[in-house]
Enzyme design. Structure first.
Site, PDB file in Angstrom:
ATOM      1  N   ALA A  66     -22.102   7.693 -32.262  1.00  0.00           N
ATOM      2  CA  ALA A  66     -23.154   8.535 -31.680  1.00  0.00           C
ATOM      3  C   ALA A  66     -24.265   7.699 -31.042  1.00  0.00           C
ATOM      4  CB  ALA A  66     -23.731   9.414 -32.777  1.00  0.00           C
ATOM      5  N   CYS A 117      -5.871   1.844   5.864  1.00  0.00           N
ATOM      6  CA  CYS A 117      -6.806   0.716   6.004  1.00  0.00           C
ATOM      7  C   CYS A 117      -6.664   0.073   7.380  1.00  0.00           C
ATOM      8  CB  CYS A 117      -6.575  -0.298   4.893  1.00  0.00           C
ATOM      9  SG  CYS A 117      -4.997  -1.112   4.993  1.00  0.00           S
ATOM     10  N   LEU A 121      -8.845  -1.538 -30.230  1.00  0.00           N
ATOM     11  CA  LEU A 121      -9.283  -1.122 -28.893  1.00  0.00           C
ATOM     12  C   LEU A 121      -8.433  -1.698 -27.761  1.00  0.00           C
ATOM     13  CD1 LEU A 121     -13.183  -1.104 -29.379  1.00  0.00           C
ATOM     14  CD2 LEU A 121     -11.599   0.828 -29.485  1.00  0.00           C
ATOM     15  N   TRP A 156      -8.410  10.298 -39.367  1.00  0.00           N
ATOM     16  CA  TRP A 156      -8.480  10.707 -37.981  1.00  0.00           C
ATOM     17  C   TRP A 156      -8.947  12.133 -37.876  1.00  0.00           C
ATOM     18  CZ3 TRP A 156      -8.389   6.597 -35.167  1.00  0.00           C
ATOM     19  CH2 TRP A 156      -7.618   5.510 -35.560  1.00  0.00           C
ATOM     20  N   GLU A 188       1.320   3.745   1.992  1.00  0.00           N
ATOM     21  CA  GLU A 188       2.016   4.099   3.235  1.00  0.00           C
ATOM     22  C   GLU A 188       3.259   3.229   3.419  1.00  0.00           C
ATOM     23  OE1 GLU A 188      -1.153   3.333   2.743  1.00  0.00           O
ATOM     24  OE2 GLU A 188      -2.481   4.094   4.304  1.00  0.00           O
ATOM     25  N   HIS A 235       0.850  -1.181   0.000  1.00  0.00           N
ATOM     26  CA  HIS A 235       0.000   0.000   0.000  1.00  0.00           C
ATOM     27  C   HIS A 235       0.898   1.248   0.000  1.00  0.00           C
ATOM     28  CE1 HIS A 235      -3.878  -2.096   1.650  1.00  0.00           C
ATOM     29  NE2 HIS A 235      -3.445  -2.605   0.518  1.00  0.00           N
TER      30      HIS A 235
HETATM   31  N1  LIG Z   1     -14.750  10.173 -33.270  1.00  0.00           N
HETATM   32  C1  LIG Z   1     -14.968   9.249 -32.348  1.00  0.00           C
HETATM   33  O1  LIG Z   1     -14.688   9.437 -31.146  1.00  0.00           O
HETATM   34  C2  LIG Z   1     -15.544   7.943 -32.774  1.00  0.00           C
HETATM   35  C3  LIG Z   1     -15.397   6.839 -31.927  1.00  0.00           C
HETATM   36  C4  LIG Z   1     -15.966   5.650 -32.310  1.00  0.00           C
HETATM   37  C5  LIG Z   1     -16.674   5.593 -33.500  1.00  0.00           C
HETATM   38  N2  LIG Z   1     -16.770   6.676 -34.305  1.00  0.00           N
HETATM   39  C6  LIG Z   1     -17.496   6.611 -35.561  1.00  0.00           C
HETATM   40  O2  LIG Z   1     -18.859   6.408 -35.268  1.00  0.00           O
HETATM   41  C7  LIG Z   1     -19.446   5.702 -36.356  1.00  0.00           C
HETATM   42  C8  LIG Z   1     -20.310   4.577 -35.809  1.00  0.00           C
HETATM   43  O3  LIG Z   1     -21.314   5.160 -35.032  1.00  0.00           O
HETATM   44  P1  LIG Z   1     -22.700   4.433 -34.820  1.00  0.00           P
HETATM   45  O4  LIG Z   1     -23.537   5.359 -34.003  1.00  0.00           O
HETATM   46  O5  LIG Z   1     -23.202   3.961 -36.134  1.00  0.00           O
HETATM   47  O6  LIG Z   1     -22.252   3.121 -34.049  1.00  0.00           O
HETATM   48  P2  LIG Z   1     -21.932   2.688 -32.552  1.00  0.00           P
HETATM   49  O7  LIG Z   1     -22.460   3.634 -31.543  1.00  0.00           O
HETATM   50  O8  LIG Z   1     -20.498   2.315 -32.473  1.00  0.00           O
HETATM   51  O9  LIG Z   1     -22.751   1.357 -32.505  1.00  0.00           O
HETATM   52  C9  LIG Z   1     -24.144   1.430 -32.642  1.00  0.00           C
HETATM   53  C10 LIG Z   1     -24.720   0.031 -32.520  1.00  0.00           C
HETATM   54  O10 LIG Z   1     -24.390  -0.553 -31.263  1.00  0.00           O
HETATM   55  C11 LIG Z   1     -25.497  -1.203 -30.747  1.00  0.00           C
HETATM   56  N3  LIG Z   1     -25.957  -0.473 -29.565  1.00  0.00           N
HETATM   57  C12 LIG Z   1     -25.447   0.662 -29.039  1.00  0.00           C
HETATM   58  N4  LIG Z   1     -26.097   1.024 -27.929  1.00  0.00           N
HETATM   59  C13 LIG Z   1     -27.054   0.089 -27.731  1.00  0.00           C
HETATM   60  C14 LIG Z   1     -28.066  -0.126 -26.763  1.00  0.00           C
HETATM   61  N5  LIG Z   1     -28.227   0.700 -25.714  1.00  0.00           N
HETATM   62  N6  LIG Z   1     -28.898  -1.166 -26.915  1.00  0.00           N
HETATM   63  C15 LIG Z   1     -28.740  -2.004 -27.960  1.00  0.00           C
HETATM   64  N7  LIG Z   1     -27.790  -1.883 -28.885  1.00  0.00           N
HETATM   65  C16 LIG Z   1     -26.964  -0.854 -28.787  1.00  0.00           C
HETATM   66  C17 LIG Z   1     -26.561  -1.167 -31.837  1.00  0.00           C
HETATM   67  O11 LIG Z   1     -26.363  -2.316 -32.652  1.00  0.00           O
HETATM   68  P3  LIG Z   1     -27.402  -2.781 -33.812  1.00  0.00           P
HETATM   69  O12 LIG Z   1     -27.105  -1.895 -34.950  1.00  0.00           O
HETATM   70  O13 LIG Z   1     -27.032  -4.200 -34.067  1.00  0.00           O
HETATM   71  O14 LIG Z   1     -28.783  -2.574 -33.247  1.00  0.00           O
HETATM   72  C18 LIG Z   1     -26.236   0.098 -32.554  1.00  0.00           C
HETATM   73  O15 LIG Z   1     -26.660   0.214 -33.868  1.00  0.00           O
HETATM   74  C19 LIG Z   1     -18.331   5.195 -37.211  1.00  0.00           C
HETATM   75  O16 LIG Z   1     -18.305   6.016 -38.376  1.00  0.00           O
HETATM   76  C20 LIG Z   1     -17.097   5.433 -36.389  1.00  0.00           C
HETATM   77  O17 LIG Z   1     -15.998   5.710 -37.190  1.00  0.00           O
HETATM   78  C21 LIG Z   1     -16.220   7.858 -33.952  1.00  0.00           C
END
Ligand SMILES: NC(=O)c1ccc[n+]([C@@H]2O[C@H](COP(=O)([O-])OP(=O)(O)OC[C@H]3O[C@@H](n4cnc5c(N)ncnc54)[C@H](OP(=O)(O)O)[C@@H]3O)[C@@H](O)[C@H]2O)c1
Length: 375
Positions: free
Chosen positions: A300, A80, A210, A176, A55, A53
Site C-alpha cells: 500500500a 516508418c 519478481l 495468496w 509490414e 517490422h
Molecule cells: N496483494 C498485493 O498485490 C501485494 C503486492 C505486494 C505486496 N503486498 C503486501 O504488502 C505488504 C507490504 O506493504 P508495505 O506498504 O508495507 O510495503 P511496500 O509498499 O512494498 O514498501 C514500502 C517501503 O518502500 C519504500 N518506499 C515506497 N515508496 C517510497 C517513496 N515514494 N519514497 C521513499 N521510499 C518509498 C519505503 O521504505 P522504508 O520503509 O525503508 O522507508 C516504504 O516503507 C506486504 O504484506 C505484502 O505482502 C501485497
C-alpha cells in the site's frame, strides 16, 4: 476469406500484441494484407527489437507475390520513413504494386510523423488514416506513445485485492489472495514490461522473486527496482530470492545519497523530497538503464505514493471474491480530499480470471494536487 477493413485492423491489433515484452523501445505493431478483392492474404507483427517490422514480416509470408497487385495493407502504425536497424518500411512499400495502405495511428515521433505517409503518396498509393478503433490502437502502442509524447517510461501498477480492497491481512499475510489464474496472468504482465518495481516492505515481508515464470520470458532480462531509502534491505539481499533469479546488476537499489550498498548491485542514489522519493525524478533516470516501462508490484505504501504523485498510466486490479476485513487496504496511504479529485479509470475492461476479476484501465488524475500524507 473476405475481411472488412475493421476486421482487418482488429486482426492487425491482435497480431501486434504478439510482440509484447520483446520490442522495447520500439512500438508493438501488427499488419494484415488483403488481396485486391479483400480476401485475406497475409499477416505479420514486429516480433523482436532489431528484427523485421510488421509490414515486412507480413510481406515475407506472401508466397504468390502476383497477389500483391492491387492489394490493401492494414497496419496499426504509420509505416516508418527512416532507416534504423531495419530499412524504411514506407520506402519498401513504395516499390510494391499495392493499391492502398490504411494505418491506425500517425507516428508520434515529430521527426518522422507524416513522412511515411508522404513517401507512400508520392509513389501513388492510396493512404488512409483509419477512423475507428482508436482506443484499441492507442492501447496497443501505449508504452511507445508515452515514451514519445512525455519522454518517460510507461508506469503500470498492479494490485491483488479482496472484494473489500485489502492487499494483506493485518499481520501482513497476502499469499495468496487471488487465484492461480490471476497469478499466472501477473507472470505475463511482468514479462510485458522492462522492469518490476517494489518497496522495502514487500521485500522484507514476502522475499519475492519478481521474475516472470511465463515460459516465453524465460530468457528475458527483468531487472527489479527496489525502493529502499535507508538501505534496510542491504543485509538481507545476498540470500534473497531476488538475487537467486537475476544477476546482482539487475537489482536497482534506490536509496538516499550516501547509503552503503552491496557491491555488484546497481545503486541509484536519489534525494528525498518531503520525506519521500520524487518518483517522476526516479523514472526519468530509467531509460539510461534500458527501462522504458515499469510494472509496480508493491504494498500500500508504494502503490499509494505512485497514485499520489500521479504516476500511474495503467492500473491492473485483480479482485478475489473474498472479504478480509480490516487489514492493509491498497489505498490506505492515499487521501482524496473531494470527489472531484477521485482517480478515475478510462476505457475500463473487466475480465474473469478463474474465480477472480481483473479490472484494467487508463488512469485519469484530477489536475489538483493530492495531499502528501494523512497527517
Ligand atoms: N496483494 C498485493 O498485490 C501485494 C503486492 C505486494 C505486496 N503486498 C503486501 O504488502 C505488504 C507490504 O506493504 P508495505 O506498504 O508495507 O510495503 P511496500 O509498499 O512494498 O514498501 C514500502 C517501503 O518502500 C519504500 N518506499 C515506497 N515508496 C517510497 C517513496 N515514494 N519514497 C521513499 N521510499 C518509498 C519505503 O521504505 P522504508 O520503509 O525503508 O522507508 C516504504 O516503507 C506486504 O504484506 C505484502 O505482502 C501485497
Amino acid at each position: 476469406m473476405k475481411l472488412t477493413p475493421k476486421a482487418a485492423m482488429l486482426a492487425a491489433i491482435e497480431e501486434g500484441k504478439k510482440g509484447s515484452g520483446f520490442v522495447s523501445p520500439n512500438p508493438l505493431v501488427g499488419c494484415v494484407i488483403l488481396d485486391r478483392d479483400y480476401n485475406f492474404l497475409a499477416k505479420g507483427y514486429h516480433a523482436r527489437l532489431g528484427e523485421l517490422h510488421a509490414e515486412t514480416h507480413a510481406l515475407k509470408s506472401v508466397t504468390d507475390t502476383s497477389r500483391l497487385k492491387g492489394a490493401h495493407m492494414y497496419v496499426t502504425l504509420e509505416p516508418c520513413a527512416h532507416e534504423g536497424r531495419q530499412p524504411s518500411c514506407a520506402k519498401t512499400l513504395a516499390t510494391l504494386p499495392l493499391k492502398s495502405v490504411t494505418y491506425g495511428l500517425p507516428d508520434p515521433n515529430p521527426k518522422v510523423s507524416g513522412r511515411g505517409v508522404e513517401i507512400l503518396r508520392a509513389a501513388g498509393l492510396e493512404v488512409v488514416r483509419f477512423a475507428e478503433l482508436q482506443n484499441e490502437l492507442e492501447e496497443l502502442a501505449e508504452i511507445f506513445l508515452m515514451n514519445m509524447r512525455e519522454g518517460r517510461p510507461f508506469v503500470s501498477v498492479k494490485v491483488a485485492s479482496s472484494l473489500d480492497g485489502q492487499v494483506a491481512l493485518a499481520d501482513g499475510s497476502s499469499q495468496w489472495i487471488t487465484s492461480e489464474a490471476s497469478r499466472g496472468h501477473v507472470q505475463s504482465l511482468r514479462g510485458f514490461h522492462d522492469a518490476v518495481l517494489t518497496g522495502a516492505g514487500t521485500f522484507h515481508g514476502d522475499n519475492p522473486r519478481l521474475n516472470s515464470r511465463d515460459s516465453r520470458f524465460a530468457d528475458k532480462r527483468l531487472p527489479v527496482i527496489l525502493l529502499d531509502p535507508d538501505g534496510s534491505c542491504v543485509a538481507a539481499l545476498p540470500g534473497s530470492a531476488l538475487l537467486q533469479v537475476r544477476p546482482a546488476a539487475d537489482v536497482f537499489l534506490v536509496t538516499k545519497p550516501g547509503v552503503k550498498v552491496l557491491s555488484g548491485v546497481t545503486h541509484i542514489e536519489l534525494s528525498m523530497r518531503d520525506g519521500e522519493f520524487d518518483l517522476r525524478a526516479l523514472v526519468s533516470l530509467l531509460p539510461a538503464y534500458g527501462v522504458h516501462s515499469v510494472f509496480v508490484e508493491a504494498g500500500a505504501t508504494t502503490v499509494s505514493a505512485f497514485l499520489r504523485q500521479r504516476l500511474c498510466d495503467r492500473l491492473y486490479v485483480f479482485m478475489a471474491p473474498k472479504i478480509l476485513g480490516k487489514g492493509l487496504g491498497w489505498t490506505s496511504a492515499l487521501q482524496i480530499p473531494s470527489l472531484e479529485q477521485a482517480v478515475r479509470l478510462e476505457n475500463l475492461r473487466v475480465e474473469p480470471l478463474g474465480e477472480d476479476f481483473l479490472f484494467t484501465g487508463r488512469t485519469i488524475f484530477s489536475t489538483r494536487t493530492l495531499p502528501k500524507s494523512l497527517g
